[in-house]
Design a protein around this motif. Structure first.
Motif, mmCIF file in Angstrom:
data_model
loop_
_atom_site.group_PDB
_atom_site.id
_atom_site.type_symbol
_atom_site.label_atom_id
_atom_site.label_comp_id
_atom_site.label_asym_id
_atom_site.label_seq_id
_atom_site.Cartn_x
_atom_site.Cartn_y
_atom_site.Cartn_z
ATOM 1 N N ARG A 91 0.838 -1.198 0.000
ATOM 2 C CA ARG A 91 0.000 0.000 0.000
ATOM 3 C C ARG A 91 0.879 1.256 0.000
ATOM 4 O O ARG A 91 0.617 2.216 -0.727
ATOM 5 N N GLU A 92 1.949 1.255 0.808
ATOM 6 C CA GLU A 92 2.863 2.397 0.851
ATOM 7 C C GLU A 92 3.558 2.595 -0.495
ATOM 8 O O GLU A 92 3.762 3.723 -0.938
ATOM 9 N N LYS A 119 1.134 4.233 -2.845
ATOM 10 C CA LYS A 119 0.946 5.634 -2.464
ATOM 11 C C LYS A 119 2.117 6.465 -2.973
ATOM 12 O O LYS A 119 1.950 7.588 -3.444
ATOM 13 N N SER A 154 2.043 9.477 -5.675
ATOM 14 C CA SER A 154 2.635 10.774 -5.342
ATOM 15 C C SER A 154 3.626 11.206 -6.415
ATOM 16 O O SER A 154 3.632 12.368 -6.847
#
Length: 65
Positions: free
Chosen positions: A5-6, A9, A13
């Motif tokens: 998930r990170e 993200k 970004s």
């Protein structure tokens, strides 16, 4: 699962930080790339043709002797 998930993200970004070229710049850069490729093609064909003639010339000399 949180690492995945990170990661996504971070991808999202970074994707938002991309500065896309405008149409005019894109067309100019594409033309430069196509022109450069055309020059390389001509050079490669020229070297290949010259090498072919040289090899045929040398093998012809060897065959005659």
């Amino acid at each position: 699962m949180s690492k995945v998930r990170e990661y996504f993200k971070g991808v999202k970004s970074d994707w938002n930080k991309i500065i896309w070229s405008d149409k005019k710049t894109l067309i100019k850069e594409t033309a430069v790339v196509i022109g450069f490729c055309a020059v390389l093609i001509v050079l490669i064909v020229g070297v290949d043709t010259a090498t072919q003639y040289a090899v045929n010339f040398v093998t012809g000399l060897i065959a005659k002797s």
